[in-house]
Design an enzyme around this catalytic site. Structure first.
Site, PDB file in Angstrom:
ATOM      1  N   ARG A  98       0.864  -1.187   0.000  1.00  0.00           N
ATOM      2  CA  ARG A  98       0.000   0.000   0.000  1.00  0.00           C
ATOM      3  C   ARG A  98       0.895   1.230   0.000  1.00  0.00           C
ATOM      4  O   ARG A  98       1.916   1.277   0.691  1.00  0.00           O
ATOM      5  CB  ARG A  98      -0.911   0.025   1.237  1.00  0.00           C
ATOM      6  CG  ARG A  98      -2.112  -0.920   1.162  1.00  0.00           C
ATOM      7  CD  ARG A  98      -3.136  -0.516   0.098  1.00  0.00           C
ATOM      8  NE  ARG A  98      -4.260  -1.422   0.011  1.00  0.00           N
ATOM      9  CZ  ARG A  98      -4.351  -2.486  -0.785  1.00  0.00           C
ATOM     10  NH1 ARG A  98      -3.344  -2.770  -1.608  1.00  0.00           N
ATOM     11  NH2 ARG A  98      -5.428  -3.239  -0.801  1.00  0.00           N
ATOM     12  N   GLU A 122      -2.648   7.499  -4.847  1.00  0.00           N
ATOM     13  CA  GLU A 122      -3.037   6.831  -6.097  1.00  0.00           C
ATOM     14  C   GLU A 122      -4.525   6.947  -6.405  1.00  0.00           C
ATOM     15  O   GLU A 122      -4.927   6.844  -7.563  1.00  0.00           O
ATOM     16  CB  GLU A 122      -2.620   5.358  -6.073  1.00  0.00           C
ATOM     17  CG  GLU A 122      -3.414   4.492  -5.107  1.00  0.00           C
ATOM     18  CD  GLU A 122      -3.008   3.015  -5.182  1.00  0.00           C
ATOM     19  OE1 GLU A 122      -1.813   2.721  -5.076  1.00  0.00           O
ATOM     20  OE2 GLU A 122      -3.923   2.178  -5.342  1.00  0.00           O
ATOM     21  N   HIS A 173      -0.800  -0.170  -9.747  1.00  0.00           N
ATOM     22  CA  HIS A 173      -1.556  -1.129  -8.924  1.00  0.00           C
ATOM     23  C   HIS A 173      -2.044  -2.311  -9.780  1.00  0.00           C
ATOM     24  O   HIS A 173      -3.236  -2.611  -9.850  1.00  0.00           O
ATOM     25  CB  HIS A 173      -2.740  -0.447  -8.219  1.00  0.00           C
ATOM     26  CG  HIS A 173      -3.066  -1.100  -6.909  1.00  0.00           C
ATOM     27  ND1 HIS A 173      -3.293  -0.401  -5.751  1.00  0.00           N
ATOM     28  CD2 HIS A 173      -3.184  -2.406  -6.559  1.00  0.00           C
ATOM     29  CE1 HIS A 173      -3.554  -1.240  -4.764  1.00  0.00           C
ATOM     30  NE2 HIS A 173      -3.491  -2.473  -5.233  1.00  0.00           N
TER      31      HIS A 173
HETATM   32  P1  NAD Z   1      -1.280 -11.283   5.073  1.00  0.00           P
HETATM   33  O1  NAD Z   1      -2.288 -10.840   6.078  1.00  0.00           O
HETATM   34  O2  NAD Z   1      -1.195 -12.730   4.722  1.00  0.00           O
HETATM   35  O3  NAD Z   1       0.181 -10.827   5.560  1.00  0.00           O
HETATM   36  C1  NAD Z   1       0.471  -9.557   6.074  1.00  0.00           C
HETATM   37  C2  NAD Z   1       1.571  -9.748   7.113  1.00  0.00           C
HETATM   38  O4  NAD Z   1       2.012  -8.463   7.544  1.00  0.00           O
HETATM   39  C3  NAD Z   1       1.084 -10.517   8.371  1.00  0.00           C
HETATM   40  O5  NAD Z   1       1.933 -11.617   8.633  1.00  0.00           O
HETATM   41  C4  NAD Z   1       1.172  -9.460   9.475  1.00  0.00           C
HETATM   42  O6  NAD Z   1       1.517  -9.996  10.750  1.00  0.00           O
HETATM   43  C5  NAD Z   1       2.293  -8.567   8.929  1.00  0.00           C
HETATM   44  N1  NAD Z   1       2.396  -7.277   9.588  1.00  0.00           N
HETATM   45  C6  NAD Z   1       1.419  -6.585  10.245  1.00  0.00           C
HETATM   46  N2  NAD Z   1       1.951  -5.467  10.780  1.00  0.00           N
HETATM   47  C7  NAD Z   1       3.277  -5.463  10.444  1.00  0.00           C
HETATM   48  C8  NAD Z   1       4.362  -4.579  10.728  1.00  0.00           C
HETATM   49  N3  NAD Z   1       4.186  -3.482  11.486  1.00  0.00           N
HETATM   50  N4  NAD Z   1       5.576  -4.880  10.239  1.00  0.00           N
HETATM   51  C9  NAD Z   1       5.774  -6.001   9.495  1.00  0.00           C
HETATM   52  N5  NAD Z   1       4.789  -6.887   9.227  1.00  0.00           N
HETATM   53  C10 NAD Z   1       3.554  -6.608   9.677  1.00  0.00           C
HETATM   54  O7  NAD Z   1      -1.534 -10.397   3.785  1.00  0.00           O
HETATM   55  P2  NAD Z   1      -1.078 -10.697   2.281  1.00  0.00           P
HETATM   56  O8  NAD Z   1      -2.136 -11.454   1.569  1.00  0.00           O
HETATM   57  O9  NAD Z   1       0.321 -11.207   2.289  1.00  0.00           O
HETATM   58  O10 NAD Z   1      -1.111  -9.203   1.684  1.00  0.00           O
HETATM   59  C11 NAD Z   1      -0.208  -8.202   2.144  1.00  0.00           C
HETATM   60  C12 NAD Z   1      -0.622  -6.852   1.616  1.00  0.00           C
HETATM   61  O11 NAD Z   1      -0.424  -6.822   0.207  1.00  0.00           O
HETATM   62  C13 NAD Z   1      -2.113  -6.519   1.789  1.00  0.00           C
HETATM   63  O12 NAD Z   1      -2.373  -5.962   3.063  1.00  0.00           O
HETATM   64  C14 NAD Z   1      -2.365  -5.529   0.687  1.00  0.00           C
HETATM   65  O13 NAD Z   1      -2.201  -4.223   1.196  1.00  0.00           O
HETATM   66  C15 NAD Z   1      -1.263  -5.810  -0.330  1.00  0.00           C
HETATM   67  N6  NAD Z   1      -1.789  -6.275  -1.627  1.00  0.00           N
HETATM   68  C16 NAD Z   1      -1.455  -5.590  -2.753  1.00  0.00           C
HETATM   69  C17 NAD Z   1      -1.927  -6.016  -3.991  1.00  0.00           C
HETATM   70  C18 NAD Z   1      -1.566  -5.300  -5.276  1.00  0.00           C
HETATM   71  O14 NAD Z   1      -2.189  -5.577  -6.333  1.00  0.00           O
HETATM   72  N7  NAD Z   1      -0.570  -4.426  -5.294  1.00  0.00           N
HETATM   73  C19 NAD Z   1      -2.749  -7.137  -4.069  1.00  0.00           C
HETATM   74  C20 NAD Z   1      -3.043  -7.841  -2.891  1.00  0.00           C
HETATM   75  C21 NAD Z   1      -2.555  -7.402  -1.676  1.00  0.00           C
END
Ligand code: NAD
Length: 331
Positions: free
Chosen positions: A234, A263, A295
């Site tokens: 994000r 964005e 994105h």
């Molecule tokens: P997920 O919930 O499986 O993993 C997120 C991880 O981040 C968790 O293990 C959590 O404990 C950790 N976390 C929370 N706070 C943290 C911190 N302060 N420091 C470090 N780690 C921390 O989620 P995911 O499916 O792996 O997705 C991750 C992110 O990717 C989503 O939140 C979303 O914002 C982003 N995303 C982007 C796209 C894109 O098209 N660009 C698509 C899907 C997801």
């Protein structure tokens, strides 16, 4: 069920139509994003379906609720754009797509890393202009380098696994450590070590009040000089002004982002004939060592199929009063 789909695009319509081949739901597509101004379009719809830059804050949710909406279905993973407390107060359910294809996003992060490191975008532009000079195209071997994964959830783990395959040392930071991450052959490290050692930092944590501007002037000053920063998570994880300063000073060796803090005003539309008022994005794209994609990390056939099927399954479950497997609630 009647579903109002905001921020809809032609390519998503195709996948949603396929997921709704039995005609169970009536899908009504609106190209505009959901905002306080557009919320009225959903009047009479029991469900709205929204994407990453639609706004579902308290004001918008109240307007939706007054119009009869009871379900907000996010066709994405992140839910930082929804006021979950307001939704609970208004008796509205919120669902998302928890796990559609971590590979799609992780592989895009790898694509960005390879492109920024080996200057593929510059080579592409040069050779199209018959410029076969190699000046300014030097990258580095990834094998043997240290790659930091911030957020070792579903996407971070896939990214880490791929980087281990490249022969990198993979270190991670996550307040909720995962055995699966360590089982890959990666290890956890304190933020200090990440700053000191990482040649590449890739962000995979959600946007929360704690992670807002997790990359800022202070953390950048502690980064290894010349490190590459990749963000497919994000935009607001990064303080863009601080990153611009770090790029100008050379402290940051390169930046590749699929997400950008502002964005919502830019992405998912063709602005090529418009004068862009956002000076930060204009400054970013002017750097020779910055890549911005709009994105698109999720944009694979597999991910779109799962996103659309899961979203409509959630709508059916809601309609039939079943348990909502993908419901998100205020903590
Ligand atoms: P997920 O919930 O499986 O993993 C997120 C991880 O981040 C968790 O293990 C959590 O404990 C950790 N976390 C929370 N706070 C943290 C911190 N302060 N420091 C470090 N780690 C921390 O989620 P995911 O499916 O792996 O997705 C991750 C992110 O990717 C989503 O939140 C979303 O914002 C982003 N995303 C982007 C796209 C894109 O098209 N660009 C698509 C899907 C997801």
């Amino acid at each position: 069920m009647e579903i109002a789909i905001f921020s809809s695009t032609p390519y998503e319509r195709r996948y949603l139509a396929e997921a709704n081949a039995n005609g169970h739901h009536r899908l009504n597509f609106f190209e505009v994003p959901l905002t306080a101004e557009s919320a009225g379009l959903a009047t009479g719809y029991p469900a709205v379906c929204i994407f990453v830059n639609d706004r579902a804050d308290a004001q918008v949710l109240e307007a939706l609720q007054q119009g009869g909406t009871r379900l907000v279905a996010l066709r994405c993973t992140g839910f930082n754009n929804v006021d979950l407390e307001a939704a609970a107060r208004l008796g509205m359910k919120v669902v998302r797509v928890v796990d559609y294809s971590p590979n799609s996003v992780a592989e895009h992060a790898v694509a960005l890393l390879l492109a920024i490191n080996r200057k593929i975008y510059r080579a592409y532009n040069r050779t199209r202009d018959s410029n076969f000079s190699l000046d300014g195209l030097i990258g580095f071997d990834l094998t043997g380098k240290t790659v930091a994964v911030v957020g070792t959830g579903k996407i971070g783990r896939v990214f880490g696994k791929i980087m281990l395959g490249f022969g990198c040392e993979v270190i991670g930071y996550d307040p909720m450590p995962s055995r699966e991450f360590e089982g890959l052959g990666a290890r956890y490290a304190a933020p200090g070590e990440i700053g000191e050692r990482a040649d590449v930092i890739s962000l995979h944590c959600p946007l929360t009040p704690t992670t807002h501007h997790i990359i800022n002037a202070e953390t950048l000053s502690r980064a290894k000089p010349g490190a590459l920063l990749i963000n497919t998570s994000r935009g607001a994880l990064i303080d863009t002004e601080a990153v611009i300063e770090a790029l100008k000073s050379g402290q940051l060796g390169g930046l590749a982002i699929d997400v950008y803090e502002q964005e919502a005003n830019l992405f998912f539309r063709d602005l090529s004939s418009v004068v862009i008022a956002d000076d930060l994005i204009q400054r970013l794209v002017s750097f020779p060592n910055v890549i911005v994609t709009g994105h698109q990390a999720f944009l694979t056939r597999e991910a779109l199929t799962t996103i659309c099927e899961t979203t409509l399954q959630s709508a059916t479950a809601f309609e039939q009063g079943q348990t909502l497997e993908n419901e998100i609630k205020a903590p």
